[in-house]
Design a protein around this motif. Structure first.
Motif, PDB file in Angstrom:
ATOM      1  N   UNK A  68      -1.644   6.476  -8.147  1.00  0.00           N
ATOM      2  CA  UNK A  68      -1.111   5.688  -8.797  1.00  0.00           C
ATOM      3  C   UNK A  68       0.064   4.646  -7.984  1.00  0.00           C
ATOM      4  N   UNK A  69      -0.084   4.826  -7.186  1.00  0.00           N
ATOM      5  CA  UNK A  69       1.281   4.237  -6.248  1.00  0.00           C
ATOM      6  C   UNK A  69       0.329   3.397  -5.282  1.00  0.00           C
ATOM      7  N   UNK A  70      -0.858   3.237  -5.015  1.00  0.00           N
ATOM      8  CA  UNK A  70      -1.465   2.244  -4.409  1.00  0.00           C
ATOM      9  C   UNK A  70      -2.114   1.273  -5.884  1.00  0.00           C
ATOM     10  N   UNK A  71      -1.685   1.280  -6.799  1.00  0.00           N
ATOM     11  CA  UNK A  71      -2.598   0.702  -7.785  1.00  0.00           C
ATOM     12  C   UNK A  71      -1.845  -0.399  -8.012  1.00  0.00           C
ATOM     13  N   UNK A  72      -0.010  -0.009  -7.512  1.00  0.00           N
ATOM     14  CA  UNK A  72       0.849  -1.095  -7.397  1.00  0.00           C
ATOM     15  C   UNK A  72       0.546  -2.774  -6.960  1.00  0.00           C
ATOM     16  N   UNK A  73       0.326  -2.199  -5.181  1.00  0.00           N
ATOM     17  CA  UNK A  73       0.034  -3.573  -4.958  1.00  0.00           C
ATOM     18  C   UNK A  73      -1.205  -4.212  -5.999  1.00  0.00           C
ATOM     19  N   UNK A  74      -2.546  -3.574  -6.095  1.00  0.00           N
ATOM     20  CA  UNK A  74      -3.230  -4.035  -6.695  1.00  0.00           C
ATOM     21  C   UNK A  74      -2.416  -5.007  -7.820  1.00  0.00           C
ATOM     22  N   UNK A  75      -1.388  -4.375  -9.204  1.00  0.00           N
ATOM     23  CA  UNK A  75      -1.115  -5.368 -10.126  1.00  0.00           C
ATOM     24  C   UNK A  75      -0.262  -6.137 -10.042  1.00  0.00           C
ATOM     25  N   UNK A  76       0.874  -5.722  -8.441  1.00  0.00           N
ATOM     26  CA  UNK A  76       1.276  -7.261  -7.768  1.00  0.00           C
ATOM     27  C   UNK A  76       0.596  -8.603  -7.791  1.00  0.00           C
ATOM     28  N   UNK A  77      -0.442  -8.432  -6.903  1.00  0.00           N
ATOM     29  CA  UNK A  77      -1.531  -9.240  -7.001  1.00  0.00           C
ATOM     30  C   UNK A  77      -2.177  -9.803  -7.816  1.00  0.00           C
ATOM     31  N   UNK A  78      -2.571  -9.524  -8.708  1.00  0.00           N
ATOM     32  CA  UNK A  78      -3.188  -9.622 -10.474  1.00  0.00           C
ATOM     33  C   UNK A  78      -2.240 -11.075 -11.119  1.00  0.00           C
ATOM     34  N   UNK A 117       4.266   3.882 -14.756  1.00  0.00           N
ATOM     35  CA  UNK A 117       4.639   3.066 -13.139  1.00  0.00           C
ATOM     36  C   UNK A 117       3.754   1.612 -13.085  1.00  0.00           C
ATOM     37  N   UNK A 118       3.547   1.326 -13.271  1.00  0.00           N
ATOM     38  CA  UNK A 118       2.954  -0.031 -14.008  1.00  0.00           C
ATOM     39  C   UNK A 118       3.851  -1.484 -14.951  1.00  0.00           C
ATOM     40  N   UNK A 119       4.206  -0.424 -16.003  1.00  0.00           N
ATOM     41  CA  UNK A 119       5.143  -1.407 -16.471  1.00  0.00           C
ATOM     42  C   UNK A 119       6.625  -1.462 -16.524  1.00  0.00           C
TER      43      UNK A 119
END
Length: 340
Positions: A68-78, A117-119
């Motif tokens: 989950x913590x590594x999803x956040x940089x991906x979401x930010x780039x998206x 977390x993403x939201x």
């Protein structure tokens, strides 16, 4: 008296030269009938337990399972690239799987934690949550099983619980991919009753029993559970197109907000027929096997991977798709930004 001279006129060279508009980059862009934009794309992501965990998916070059913590940089780039939504799929630990798939509606399961977390970090990006039991069952089927039979109505009860759980976590779109009859109406009623009347439903309305799902099943870990069993008693026969129209019509009548065709490239004709017939938001899923074929061929130098991927994605737009789920969403958006 001399006879008049009749000159033989040469056949006129074509006045309509189709190549005129093709000779410049600017003119090709000016008259392009279809365009691919970052706003057309949805990036699927595989969610993994733990922290600072990443695992490559061997059958899908460039794709990783991420904690989950590594999803956040991906979401930010998206968000930076203008990709409007992410689709999340859990890699459920074996100890959390069961015959009944009860982990699917655990409000602290991997999906719910990832959604929250993403939201919290990026409320502006849309999140699509898969609704089906296969990531959570020990048998790998999308529904409940009794005596080797996939149970329709009993499964729907479980799917309503799962969809409501995802909506409560903050999921914007629930996407039933299970192909049980009647599940869209039941999920809509369940969401409304729970106070989630604004949660969207994207129905996998025409989901075929396809050989192109293999890498995905490896990625989420359901392949080992499914074994040699198949899903032909509830997913569609690849030979049928009229049946897809019936499936879509039923789901629209049950209040689906969007409909999905899966897989994508082998079913461009179905996308076109659905869009022409219903004029509703129509999505295509550029599935794992389609993505993997292009990547594998590119690794071997058999084709230009970037060009082949771009050509494949524009084919969905040409067929009538409004949006595309593709594992190449981020890399495609990067390329579009560069103007390649």
């Amino acid at each position: 008296m001399s006879q008049p001279i009749h000159l033989v006129q040469p056949a006129p060279f074509p006045r309509n030269r189709m190549r005129r508009l093709r000779q410049h980059g600017w003119s090709r862009r000016l008259v392009a009938e279809h365009r691919l934009d970052a706003s057309d794309l949805i990036q699927p992501l595989f969610v993994l337990e733990g922290r600072n965990q990443r695992e490559p998916v061997p059958s899908m070059p460039g794709v990783e399972r991420l904690s989950v913590d590594l999803l956040l940089p991906v979401a930010e780039r998206a968000v930076e690239l203008g990709i409007p939504a992410l689709a999340l799929f859990p890699v459920t630990p074996l100890e959390c799987k069961s015959e009944g798939g009860e982990e699917a509606w655990n409000d602290d399961n991997l999906m719910c934690r990832a959604i929250r977390a993403i939201k919290r970090a990026f409320p502006e990006i849309g999140l699509v949550g898969d609704v089906a039991l296969d990531p959570y069952t020990t048998h790998g089927q999308d529904g409940l099983v009794r005596d080797g039979v996939i149970l329709n109505d009993e499964t729907i009860v479980a799917l309503v619980r799962q969809a409501t759980c995802l909506a409560a976590a903050g999921c914007d779109v629930v996407a039933p991919s299970d192909m049980m009859d009647g599940r869209i109406g039941a999920i809509r009623a369940g969401l409304d009753e729970a106070g989630f009347e604004n949660t969207l439903i994207c129905s996998y309305a025409a989901k075929y029993a396809s050989a192109f799902y293999g890498p995905f099943r490896d990625a989420v870990g359901s392949a080992r559970n499914l074994g040699k069993a198949d899903k032909k008693t509830y997913q569609m026969d690849p030979a049928n197109t009229a049946e897809a129209l019936r499936e879509v019509a039923l789901d629209i009548a049950e209040a689906a907000d969007m409909v999905m065709i899966k897989p994508g490239l082998p079913y461009l004709d179905v996308i076109r027929r659905v869009k022409d017939a219903f004029q509703v938001p129509t999505l295509a899923y550029h599935v794992s096997g389609e993505y993997a074929m292009i990547k594998a061929a590119a690794e071997r130098g058999w084709l230009d991977g970037e060009a082949a991927m771009q050509e494949s994605l524009i084919a969905f737009k040409r067929a009538g798709a409004d949006a595309i789920l593709t594992y190449a969403a981020l890399e495609t958006a990067e390329r579009l930004r560069r103007g390649d």
